[in-house]
Enzyme design. Structure first.
Site, PDB file in Angstrom:
ATOM      1  N   HIS A  84       0.883  -1.220  -0.018  1.00  0.00           N
ATOM      2  CA  HIS A  84       0.123  -0.089   0.010  1.00  0.00           C
ATOM      3  C   HIS A  84       0.769   1.174   0.074  1.00  0.00           C
ATOM      4  O   HIS A  84       1.984   1.461   0.542  1.00  0.00           O
ATOM      5  CB  HIS A  84      -0.990   0.082   1.336  1.00  0.00           C
ATOM      6  CG  HIS A  84      -0.483  -0.018   2.553  1.00  0.00           C
ATOM      7  ND1 HIS A  84      -0.150   1.125   3.212  1.00  0.00           N
ATOM      8  CD2 HIS A  84       0.061  -1.104   3.310  1.00  0.00           C
ATOM      9  CE1 HIS A  84       0.174   0.902   4.441  1.00  0.00           C
ATOM     10  NE2 HIS A  84       0.373  -0.495   4.623  1.00  0.00           N
ATOM     11  N   ASP A  86      -0.644   4.398   0.607  1.00  0.00           N
ATOM     12  CA  ASP A  86      -1.216   5.218   1.568  1.00  0.00           C
ATOM     13  C   ASP A  86      -0.610   4.965   2.849  1.00  0.00           C
ATOM     14  O   ASP A  86       0.187   4.037   3.210  1.00  0.00           O
ATOM     15  CB  ASP A  86      -2.663   5.219   1.759  1.00  0.00           C
ATOM     16  CG  ASP A  86      -3.242   3.727   2.385  1.00  0.00           C
ATOM     17  OD1 ASP A  86      -2.500   2.695   2.005  1.00  0.00           O
ATOM     18  OD2 ASP A  86      -4.008   3.817   3.107  1.00  0.00           O
ATOM     19  N   GLU A 152      -5.242   0.880   2.561  1.00  0.00           N
ATOM     20  CA  GLU A 152      -4.926   0.112   3.401  1.00  0.00           C
ATOM     21  C   GLU A 152      -5.152   0.447   4.861  1.00  0.00           C
ATOM     22  O   GLU A 152      -5.717  -0.151   5.551  1.00  0.00           O
ATOM     23  CB  GLU A 152      -3.532  -0.648   3.286  1.00  0.00           C
ATOM     24  CG  GLU A 152      -3.297  -1.837   4.110  1.00  0.00           C
ATOM     25  CD  GLU A 152      -2.982  -1.780   5.510  1.00  0.00           C
ATOM     26  OE1 GLU A 152      -3.208  -2.848   6.404  1.00  0.00           O
ATOM     27  OE2 GLU A 152      -2.758  -0.841   6.074  1.00  0.00           O
ATOM     28  N   ASP A 179       5.002  -5.977   4.140  1.00  0.00           N
ATOM     29  CA  ASP A 179       4.391  -4.877   4.997  1.00  0.00           C
ATOM     30  C   ASP A 179       4.309  -5.362   6.430  1.00  0.00           C
ATOM     31  O   ASP A 179       3.668  -5.403   7.231  1.00  0.00           O
ATOM     32  CB  ASP A 179       3.069  -4.699   4.548  1.00  0.00           C
ATOM     33  CG  ASP A 179       2.425  -3.478   5.005  1.00  0.00           C
ATOM     34  OD1 ASP A 179       3.202  -2.497   5.617  1.00  0.00           O
ATOM     35  OD2 ASP A 179       1.063  -3.534   5.051  1.00  0.00           O
ATOM     36  N   HIS A 212     -24.510  22.206  34.260  1.00  0.00           N
ATOM     37  CA  HIS A 212     -23.665  22.818  35.200  1.00  0.00           C
ATOM     38  C   HIS A 212     -23.573  21.685  36.312  1.00  0.00           C
ATOM     39  O   HIS A 212     -24.402  21.307  36.701  1.00  0.00           O
ATOM     40  CB  HIS A 212     -24.318  24.164  35.721  1.00  0.00           C
ATOM     41  CG  HIS A 212     -23.522  24.850  36.750  1.00  0.00           C
ATOM     42  ND1 HIS A 212     -23.239  24.264  38.055  1.00  0.00           N
ATOM     43  CD2 HIS A 212     -22.965  26.151  36.638  1.00  0.00           C
ATOM     44  CE1 HIS A 212     -22.608  25.256  38.726  1.00  0.00           C
ATOM     45  NE2 HIS A 212     -22.274  26.402  37.886  1.00  0.00           N
ATOM     46  N   ARG A 327      -8.416  -6.949  18.642  1.00  0.00           N
ATOM     47  CA  ARG A 327      -7.333  -7.828  17.726  1.00  0.00           C
ATOM     48  C   ARG A 327      -7.728  -9.241  18.005  1.00  0.00           C
ATOM     49  O   ARG A 327      -7.965  -9.683  19.030  1.00  0.00           O
ATOM     50  CB  ARG A 327      -5.758  -7.792  18.110  1.00  0.00           C
ATOM     51  CG  ARG A 327      -5.603  -6.321  18.128  1.00  0.00           C
ATOM     52  CD  ARG A 327      -5.052  -5.868  16.644  1.00  0.00           C
ATOM     53  NE  ARG A 327      -4.849  -4.609  16.531  1.00  0.00           N
ATOM     54  CZ  ARG A 327      -4.302  -3.988  15.372  1.00  0.00           C
ATOM     55  NH1 ARG A 327      -4.112  -4.855  14.299  1.00  0.00           N
ATOM     56  NH2 ARG A 327      -4.072  -2.745  15.538  1.00  0.00           N
TER      57      ARG A 327
END
Ligand code: BES
Ligand code: MN
Ligand code: MN
Length: 455
Positions: A84, A86, A152, A179, A212, A327
């Protein structure tokens, strides 16, 4: 070949630095013109290197740069190289020692956003190809298709559409990607696993306006307090994630597999020192190496709400927000975990607030084979250029498109990456070692040759 590399390395580095000067940040629309310029730059360099039929393929988002080099001969194998162009946003700029889009070489490292992730590693492929094309460099031994995307870092949505629509064009025998990273410059390794991702933005809403905190405080649920409590409850005292069913499908490694993993050189002391921590932390019963590879995790990536400006403002905010990601490891799926997270997070909203969960892009975990011809070709290539057999490692990062290549094209991937964890990808002062850049250029042609020669 070594001499061509040595003779041309200054030019290779200069060209890479020219490319790094283009801020191809995909997340921020204000860089759109730069993204297009970066694609164009890549197209020109591929053409100069001798790649054929180089095109800029438009998508609903950022274009895909595609090109190929087809060798004659029946039975010639085809490698599809993906990467990639980007990059991640460079913020916060003030933490960079030199501007992120004005690359400099310091202490034998190239400093710039994208130096390692992934422009530097993509450029290794361009220069490796240039080298193979030259007289006396052995030639190109197999078909090569290059496909570089510009989205990506924002989820590869349009690449997915492109791949599904171009299966014939993308026909290949294996995917090659640079990568990822190696353990150390004297410890070559090949990542054979990537984690998946389930990513959400959550909003907790309380009163219909900011209040407040003296007039109302104590009598209303504070959305920021509520969000913090909800987030805190997502882990127990042992660092386990408390979402019901979260671990149901997690592939538990055997004692033998874990023992094998533990052989990889990893220094807990080095790990802590490199990020300035007195202690590491994580799920009980697992090593740092395991926590960052074979175990699923949940992290808050950002949290905001209320008053964060100068001085003090006594206020109870109407809303609080956070970005929360998980993940994933085999055999969790992003749909499954997204559903479980959403249901659970909504259910733990305390009285007095409502919660909304908005899922972002996700991705599936993968494990790539180590007993394949392509893996061996990569391992042999690294052994030749590093003088040491690479060890297989399970990586902690995600490249969602890898699972997609498998499901849509039926292809396995070889992750022939040359970065280091210490390269600060996505962080201020991202860099890529000159050694790593050159080692990549040197190694890649060996991969093609080994792969083409293997039965
Ligand atoms: N190249 C990284 C992923 C990576 C880095 C894998 C190092 C293994 C070792 C990739 O560009 C990346 O940053 N991926 C994102 C996911 C994406 C959907 C934004 C990530 O892992 O957070
Ligand atoms: Mn990357
Ligand atoms: Mn990245």
């Amino acid at each position: 070949m070594a001499s061509y590399l040595a003779d041309n390395q200054t030019r290779f580095l200069d060209e890479l630095m020219d490319w790094l000067r283009i801020p191809s940040v995909s997340a921020d629309p204000k860089f759109h013109a730069d993204v297009l310029r970066a694609a164009d730059y890549l197209k020109t360099r591929l053409e100069e290197a001798g790649v054929q039929n180089v095109e800029i393929c438009p998508t609903a988002g950022n274009p895909i740069v595609y090109g190929e080099y087809l060798v004659a001969g029946p039975g010639a194998k085809t490698v599809l190289v993906y990467g990639h162009y980007d990059v991640q946003p460079a913020d916060p700029y003030e933490l960079w020692n030199s501007p992120p889009f004005e690359p400099v070489i310091k202490d034998e490292k190239i400093y710039a956003r994208g130096a390692c992730d992934d422009k530097g590693q993509v450029y290794m492929h361009v220069k490796a190809f240039e080298m193979m094309m030259l007289d006396g460099q052995g030639g190109v031994p197999c078909n090569i298709k290059f496909m570089f995307e510009g989205e990506e870092e924002i989820g590869s949505n349009n690449l997915e559409i492109f791949v599904k629509a171009n299966k014939e064009k993308l026909k290949a025998d294996v995917i090659l990607i640079s990568d990822t990273g190696i353990l150390a410059n004297d410890v070559p390794s090949i990542e054979v696993g990537l984690r998946g991702l389930s990513y959400h933005e959550v909003t907790v809403t309380g009163p219909n306006r900011d209040l407040h905190s003296g007039l109302y405080g104590g009598a209303v649920q504070n959305p920021i307090n509520a969000l913090c409590e909800m987030i805190a409850s997502l882990h127990d005292a042992n660092g386990h994630i408390t979402i019901p069913g979260f671990y149901d499908n997690v592939d538990e490694l055997s004692a033998d597999e874990r023992a094998e993993m533990a052989k990889a050189p990893f220094s807990e002391e080095e790990f802590k020192k490199s990020i300035g921590l007195p202690d590491s932390y994580g799920e009980k019963g697992y090593s740092s190496m395991e926590r960052t590879s074979i175990r699923p995790t949940l992290d808050v990536n950002g949290i905001w709400g209320g008053y964060t400006g100068e001085g003090a403002k006594t206020v109870i905010a109407s809303q609080a927000h956070a970005k929360i990601s998980m993940r994933l490891v085999p055999h969790q799926t992003s749909d499954e975990i997204t559903a479980k997270f959403q249901k659970h997070f909504e259910s733990i909203a305390p009285q007095g607030v409502t919660v909304e969960v908005r899922p972002h892009h996700g991705g599936e975990p993968v494990v790539t084979p180590t007993n394949s011809v392509a893996y061996r070709a990569a391992a042999d290539a690294m052994e030749t250029t590093f003088g040491k057999r690479p060890v297989p490692t399970r990586g902690g990062g995600s490249i969602p498109i890898v699972a997609m290549f498998k499901s849509e094209l039926g292809l396995d991937t070889v992750l022939l990456g040359f970065g280091l964890d210490s390269d600060a990808i996505h962080s201020p002062n991202e860099h890529f070692g000159v050694f790593n850049f050159l080692k990549g250029i040197e190694t890649i042609p060996h991969f093609y040759r080994n792969y083409a020669a293997a039965q």
